[in-house]
Design an enzyme around this catalytic site. Sequence first.
Site, PDB file in Angstrom:
ATOM      1  N   ARG A  37       0.827  -1.217   0.000  1.00  0.00           N
ATOM      2  CA  ARG A  37       0.000   0.000   0.000  1.00  0.00           C
ATOM      3  C   ARG A  37       0.858   1.264   0.000  1.00  0.00           C
ATOM      4  NH1 ARG A  37      -5.038  -1.795   3.836  1.00  0.00           N
ATOM      5  NH2 ARG A  37      -6.321  -2.517   2.123  1.00  0.00           N
ATOM      6  N   LYS A 202     -20.447 -15.631   2.324  1.00  0.00           N
ATOM      7  CA  LYS A 202     -21.913 -15.614   2.312  1.00  0.00           C
ATOM      8  C   LYS A 202     -22.512 -14.974   1.068  1.00  0.00           C
ATOM      9  CE  LYS A 202     -22.375 -15.229   7.290  1.00  0.00           C
ATOM     10  NZ  LYS A 202     -22.705 -14.296   8.381  1.00  0.00           N
ATOM     11  N   GLY A 355      -9.184  -7.382  -0.763  1.00  0.00           N
ATOM     12  CA  GLY A 355      -9.445  -8.192   0.425  1.00  0.00           C
ATOM     13  C   GLY A 355      -8.831  -9.570   0.348  1.00  0.00           C
ATOM     14  N   GLY A 378     -13.529  -3.574   0.447  1.00  0.00           N
ATOM     15  CA  GLY A 378     -14.868  -2.984   0.580  1.00  0.00           C
ATOM     16  C   GLY A 378     -15.180  -2.036  -0.562  1.00  0.00           C
TER      17      GLY A 378
HETATM   18  P1  AMP Z   1     -15.772 -12.817   1.923  1.00  0.00           P
HETATM   19  O1  AMP Z   1     -15.269 -11.795   2.905  1.00  0.00           O
HETATM   20  O2  AMP Z   1     -17.247 -12.903   1.860  1.00  0.00           O
HETATM   21  O3  AMP Z   1     -15.131 -12.669   0.559  1.00  0.00           O
HETATM   22  O4  AMP Z   1     -15.342 -14.215   2.486  1.00  0.00           O
HETATM   23  C1  AMP Z   1     -14.023 -14.637   2.638  1.00  0.00           C
HETATM   24  C2  AMP Z   1     -14.028 -15.748   3.615  1.00  0.00           C
HETATM   25  O5  AMP Z   1     -14.844 -16.789   3.143  1.00  0.00           O
HETATM   26  C3  AMP Z   1     -12.661 -16.366   3.859  1.00  0.00           C
HETATM   27  O6  AMP Z   1     -12.255 -16.057   5.165  1.00  0.00           O
HETATM   28  C4  AMP Z   1     -12.897 -17.856   3.675  1.00  0.00           C
HETATM   29  O7  AMP Z   1     -12.303 -18.633   4.685  1.00  0.00           O
HETATM   30  C5  AMP Z   1     -14.411 -17.954   3.758  1.00  0.00           C
HETATM   31  N1  AMP Z   1     -14.933 -19.155   3.077  1.00  0.00           N
HETATM   32  C6  AMP Z   1     -14.695 -19.539   1.819  1.00  0.00           C
HETATM   33  N2  AMP Z   1     -15.276 -20.705   1.557  1.00  0.00           N
HETATM   34  C7  AMP Z   1     -15.921 -21.091   2.676  1.00  0.00           C
HETATM   35  C8  AMP Z   1     -16.717 -22.206   3.036  1.00  0.00           C
HETATM   36  N3  AMP Z   1     -16.935 -23.192   2.159  1.00  0.00           N
HETATM   37  N4  AMP Z   1     -17.220 -22.261   4.274  1.00  0.00           N
HETATM   38  C9  AMP Z   1     -16.980 -21.275   5.161  1.00  0.00           C
HETATM   39  N5  AMP Z   1     -16.241 -20.178   4.884  1.00  0.00           N
HETATM   40  C10 AMP Z   1     -15.717 -20.078   3.657  1.00  0.00           C
END
Ligand code: AMP
Length: 397
Positions: A37, A202, A355, A378
Amino acid sequence: MRLLSIKECDLHDKKVFIRCDFNVPMDEFGNITDDRRIRSALSSIKYCLDQECAIILGSHFGRPKAGVFSEEDSLAPVVRRLQQLLKMDVKLAKDVVGEDAQKMARELKSGEILVLENLRFEKGETKNTPEFSAALASLADVYINDAFGVSHRAHASVEGITRHFDREHKAAGFLLLKEIEFFDILLENPARPFAAIVGGSKVSGKLEALVNLLPRVDKVLIGGGMAFTFLKSMGYDVGKSLVEDDLIDEATKIMEEAKRLGVKFYLPVDVVAADAFSADANSHTVSAQEIPTDWMGLDIGFASVELYREVLEDVKTILWNGPMGVYEMERFAKGSNKIAHFLADSHATTVVGGGDTADLVQRIGLDEEMTFISTGGGASLELLEGKVLPGVKPLFK
Ligand code: AMP
């Protein structure tokens, strides 16, 4: 509409405030573990040095308690790193807009650099108070925003401050310009076919982005925890995998909309399932339609990886946002790592959302192989959602 560029400002002999994002990871001893950064801000800083102006840099760092100075959240390590990178003296004020910063800013000569202390030491920063915005603005003649990573926040140093400068005296720095330009091309004029790989934990976190992307892409490839809400909506048993039951109807609607628009929508066909959310859990690959009741899917399986490789073969633009599995645990990182390798070897334009996805690509040393990696998680997600960032809006011409 286009962004006001730093190149359009007359900077010579002016006091120029550059809002940077120096929120770098640090170890317990205060050593910067990744200075990307800081290096990303160098092109704007060097350009300002060439224009012979006095440069005032501001950034937040971590989440300090507002209103008090704390040594561990000081920007002192950042200043040391800047000195090494620029090979010149860089001054650090003891405060943000207090007596010391005001005196140092007043006395700052063209060709010199002053860093203000952590902006979040001031309560007015995140609260975006008019008083703090005015105090910060009073230090400089020109305002440059080069902090893409916080431009989705209406904070004083990215939003409130812009009200104190007219169009000739405010602009986007080179990093911000590049970020906005890439996402603009991606969303408005991508080379086709255009595939979006969307993963992460999610559906709720990526719902708006998915809805906004659907009419713009040719293919969507789903991975990560969010895949299970889609699989469940199709009637499959997903065991103890991450599912958002309240979004099952929404997942169905997204797939129906994809069909209506002629967008190919892919879900994993197999997953690496485990009997616990743990690095040393028992695990094996199972069909995505038959996950054992007490098990959970933590990565996409080999057949899904192969399917996604084939699907990505003919595309000209690839956007990737969100890991395919729990990449933080080595044994559930294979799906994400394989996808990263496909992108690295691909001739397509490859854009990686910030991220976690940027982190995993960097971990395996493939960051230089991507066309563009966004510096903001974000902020990049909000762009994908179709939002105009509060720190960017005031800089449109
Ligand atoms: P996000 O911030 O929504 O992009 O999510 C990233 C996070 O999703 C990471 O910390 C991963 O460990 C988690 N992740 C990815 N696949 C899975 C899964 N199958 N079950 C639970 N967490 C997950």
